[in-house]
Design an enzyme around this catalytic site. Structure first.
Site, mmCIF file in Angstrom:
data_model
loop_
_atom_site.group_PDB
_atom_site.id
_atom_site.type_symbol
_atom_site.label_atom_id
_atom_site.label_comp_id
_atom_site.label_asym_id
_atom_site.label_seq_id
_atom_site.Cartn_x
_atom_site.Cartn_y
_atom_site.Cartn_z
ATOM 1 N N HIS A 138 0.809 -1.224 0.000
ATOM 2 C CA HIS A 138 0.000 0.000 0.000
ATOM 3 C C HIS A 138 0.840 1.271 0.000
ATOM 4 O O HIS A 138 0.363 2.345 0.394
ATOM 5 C CB HIS A 138 -0.943 -0.008 1.212
ATOM 6 N N HIS A 196 -6.826 -2.872 -10.766
ATOM 7 C CA HIS A 196 -7.181 -2.417 -9.418
ATOM 8 C C HIS A 196 -8.662 -2.050 -9.418
ATOM 9 O O HIS A 196 -9.151 -1.435 -10.361
ATOM 10 C CB HIS A 196 -6.326 -1.186 -9.096
#
Length: 386
Positions: A189, A289
């Site tokens: 992340h 994504h």
């Protein structure tokens, strides 16, 4: 010129939990849906879509490529998350209209399917070991064969050995419980800085992650060449990259195994299809994504269906951001996303294949949202990447 295909009206719906939808209507009443949003910047993207109306009203909705070029190149300043997300939602809606006009699914307009189904994965919470097994079991029971979780919480630029060891606990629990029957993606992340990446890889390698996502922030992609040569774990990145020009250098350098453009951020169906083709030329795979809503997911699946190098697709169903509302709540035909043996099959409805529930959208619009990601601090009070 087909007057019936002229764009007549553009409407936006900001609804919970953190979504923004655009509805484009032609003079004949054909409707296309798109999802133009940056998480935490919905109003900003909405303003950008409104600014673009001057290039859209009266245009032929089927002239998708020329409209894309005008929206991208028509302004002196180009790229970036706001502009590209606005273009993304508009592009999705135009493909939806074109498919409905010609009565075929969008993937047929992109060259036709190369597969009959797409393998899926979804999120589980990765910050707390006490819930990770329970959540993983829920996803397996729902039919998933792959999951993804955050690899870390907040981390110092150089973290202690104790904090490093804690990162391993979650994947260790899952691997010991499920063995090799469950694929596990780990999302760094962008929380991890370069000094810590190799140390974390050393700790995680024995548990065979499916991939490591965003080992460093996109602005530090030059560090990938050191990480890539160090690890045998596939490296994934791309959710914070917004066009083929952003992807060009890492593809050329060969420092990534899986690219993850977002259909609501990286220029929509038109641009992500081009990015996928570029990646294929470098023998690099595609896993879009998608932590957002149903239109973004449907758009991603249409690109997956036609991309030979697509390997797996993220879904936001049940994701921890979806508080109070979830992926299917604004959809009249939720069965389009039914999961069988860990995969979603080819759509057969025209356009994107998702029928949005406008009545519920209007109710959700009254609630709206003001979602923003948290601001984290390290123990010394300094800013920590979320």
């Amino acid at each position: 010129m087909n007057k019936a295909l002229a764009i007549a009206r553009i409407e936006l719906f900001k609804v919970p939990p953190r979504w923004l939808f655009v509805k484009i209507t032609t003079k004949s009443g054909l409707i296309g849906w798109g999802e133009p949003v940056v998480e935490g910047k919905a109003d900003t993207v909405a303003a950008c879509v409104k600014e673009m109306e001057q290039y859209l009203i009266g245009r032929q909705a089927n002239e998708i490529e020329d409209i894309w070029q005008v929206l991208y190149r028509g302004g002196f300043y180009r790229g970036g998350p706001i502009l590209m997300s606005a273009i993304s939602g508009i592009d999705q809606a135009l493909w939806d209209i074109k498919g409905k006009h010609l009565n075929v699914p969008v993937y047929e307009l992109l060259g036709g399917a190369v597969r009959q189904k797409m393998k899926m994965y979804c999120w589980i919470g990765g910050d707390h070991p006490e819930v990770v097994l329970e959540q993983a079991q829920e996803k397996v029971d729902a039919g998933y064969r792959a999951v993804k979780m955050n690899a870390t919480g907040k981390m110092d630029w150089v973290s202690s050995v104790r904090e490093t060891k804690k990162v391993v606990e979650n994947i260790q629990l899952i691997r010991e419980h499920f063995g090799d029957q469950l694929d596990i993606g780990l999302d760094f992340h962008g929380r991890v800085h370069k000094p810590m990446v190799k140390r974390l890889i050393d700790e995680l390698t024995p548990y065979n992650p499916m991939f490591i996502e965003e080992p460093v922030l996109a602005e530090n992609n030059d560090a990938l060449k050191h990480i890539y040569s160090y690890s045998s774990i596939p490296i994934a990145t791309g959710e914070r990259m917004f066009s083929r020009w952003d992807f060009k250098e890492i593809l050329h350098q060969g420092v990534v195994d899986i690219i993850q453009p977002d259909l609501s951020h990286a220029g929509g169906i038109s641009e992500v299809r081009r990015i996928a083709a570029m990646a294929e030329a470098y023998d690099i795979t595609l896993a879009p994504h998608c932590p957002l809503g149903p239109v973004s997911l449907a758009s991603a699946l249409h690109v997956d269906f036609v991309s030979a190098n697509a390997i797996i697709q993220e879904s936001s169903l049940g994701i921890h951001y979806n508080q109070g509302f979830d992926l299917l709540d604004f959809v009249k035909n939720p069965e389009v996303f039914d999961l069988k043996d860990g995969a979603i099959g080819l759509f057969d409805r025209p356009g994107l294949g998702v029928e949005m529930d406008e009545e519920k959208l209007r109710e959700g619009q009254k609630i709206g949202h003001s979602w923003a990601n948290p601001v984290w601090r390290n123990t010394d009070g300094s800013f920590a990447e979320w």
